[in-house]
Scaffold this motif. Structure first.
Motif, PDB file in Angstrom:
ATOM      1  N   UNK A 119       0.845  -1.191   0.000  1.00  0.00           N
ATOM      2  CA  UNK A 119       0.000   0.000   0.000  1.00  0.00           C
ATOM      3  C   UNK A 119       0.880   1.240   0.000  1.00  0.00           C
ATOM      4  N   UNK A 120       0.634   2.129  -0.926  1.00  0.00           N
ATOM      5  CA  UNK A 120       1.359   3.390  -0.968  1.00  0.00           C
ATOM      6  C   UNK A 120       0.421   4.540  -0.643  1.00  0.00           C
ATOM      7  N   UNK A 121       0.972   5.547  -0.001  1.00  0.00           N
ATOM      8  CA  UNK A 121       0.210   6.775   0.192  1.00  0.00           C
ATOM      9  C   UNK A 121      -0.032   7.438  -1.162  1.00  0.00           C
ATOM     10  N   UNK A 122      -1.118   8.166  -1.265  1.00  0.00           N
ATOM     11  CA  UNK A 122      -1.378   8.998  -2.433  1.00  0.00           C
ATOM     12  C   UNK A 122      -1.451  10.434  -1.943  1.00  0.00           C
ATOM     13  N   UNK A 123      -0.694  11.310  -2.586  1.00  0.00           N
ATOM     14  CA  UNK A 123      -0.557  12.677  -2.103  1.00  0.00           C
ATOM     15  C   UNK A 123      -1.713  13.562  -2.555  1.00  0.00           C
ATOM     16  N   UNK A 124      -2.268  14.288  -1.589  1.00  0.00           N
ATOM     17  CA  UNK A 124      -3.281  15.301  -1.870  1.00  0.00           C
ATOM     18  C   UNK A 124      -2.563  16.645  -1.884  1.00  0.00           C
TER      19      UNK A 124
END
Length: 324
Positions: A119-124
């Motif tokens: 799982x990777x973070x997704x940047x906002x």
């Protein structure tokens, strides 16, 4: 030993724009190189660290200048080149070359676990709260279970609150980008905890890290700009976590040293990245196996990527066949 076959600067467009407190980016310039020993080749990519004054042309020049002295290997590259994107590109190219010579994958040569989806973070990106809320809703619908909010030190609670409304079921981390230097850090951290945030990256400017020592904060702080190489770890014991980026560290070799040193000190590990293609993300993907937080969406934020790129499915980053 190896020789330099090619070095280039490439420009890749961002999907829309990528906005942080320091400004917006609509493209990223990367430096790439190919090394070889005759029948074998290795490739690497680095993204210049803008806050260190790097740019892609100077990184390419640094690679050419180093290679002009003759054949080289990973040991000489890491001993003689300063940490940064140029060394990262060369170091990773040499890892792939060694793997080609040995007929074994890089992860095996490095003593790492065989890579598996993570799982990777997704940047906002930084924006008005309603814009960030919409972006969070879209990311959650795409299957991302971990979102990272870019902050600026002003209006942060409104922004994070909006992201939480847009994605009520996801895990949240925030990147203060050194912007909390004039704020009540403990109070800001407590407010973030109330919104379900589990980590704050780089709350204070690099060089002001001692301000965090002894604070009774309810959330872990993660060193980013303050943590470049393993030499920084001794003075960063006020942080509960460190963010390892190969472009900061100067390659996979130093990134692995950083991870080993952090674990020995009881610090949690985040593996992050700059904007860049999957050629630059792939080595970090190996280093991220077993990390507490993974933030490797740099290629996912581009309008296009290389053939054989890493892909995300339901928020899980899948190992590609591009490198290693």
């Amino acid at each position: 030993m190896a020789e330099l076959i090619a070095v280039d600067v490439e420009r890749w467009p961002v999907a829309g724009s990528f906005v942080i407190s320091r400004g917006a980016k609509t493209y990223v310039d990367v430096v790439t190189c190919i090394v070889g020993d005759g029948p074998h080749r290795g490739r690497g990519e680095g993204t210049p660290i803008y806050y260190k004054g790097e740019d892609a042309e100077r990184c390419a020049a640094a690679i050419r200048a180093f290679a002009a002295h003759g054949d080289f290997d990973r040991a000489s590259v890491n001993a003689q080149m300063k940490a940064g994107a140029a060394r990262n590109a060369l170091d990773c190219a040499l890892w792939e070359l060694e793997a080609q010579v040995a007929g074994r994958p890089v992860w095996e040569l490095a003593g790492l676990a065989q890579p598996s989806p993570m799982a990777t973070a997704f940047t906002i990106s930084l924006g008005e709260p309603d814009v960030m809320e919409a972006a969070a809703r879209k990311a959650a619908a795409a299957g991302y279970g971990l979102l990272k909010c870019k902050l600026t030190g002003e209006g942060d609670l409104d922004r994070v609150g909006a992201v939480r409304r847009g994605a009520p079921g996801v895990r949240l981390i925030v990147d203060a980008n050194e912007s909390w230097g004039d704020l009540d850090i403990v109070a800001e951290a407590a407010a973030m905890v109330a919104l379900g945030v589990e980590l704050v990256e780089q709350p204070v400017p690099r060089g002001q890290d001692e301000r965090l020592r002894g604070l009774d904060a309810p959330i872990p702080f993660c060193a980013d700009e303050s943590c470049q190489t393993a030499d920084d770890l001794e003075r960063l014991t006020m942080y509960q976590a460190i963010n390892i980026k190969l472009d900061k560290a100067g390659g996979l070799t130093e990134a692995l040293k950083l991870a080993e040193g952090a674990r020995a000190r009881g610090q949690a590990i985040m593996v992050g990245c700059m904007l860049g293609t999957s050629l630059g993300i792939a080595p970090a993907f190996l280093a991220a196996q077993g990390a507490h937080w993974v933030d490797l969406d740099g290629a996912l934020l581009l309008a296009e990527d290389r053939e054989g790129a890493l892909v995300a499915q339901a928020g899980l980053l899948q190992p590609g066949r591009l490198w290693g």
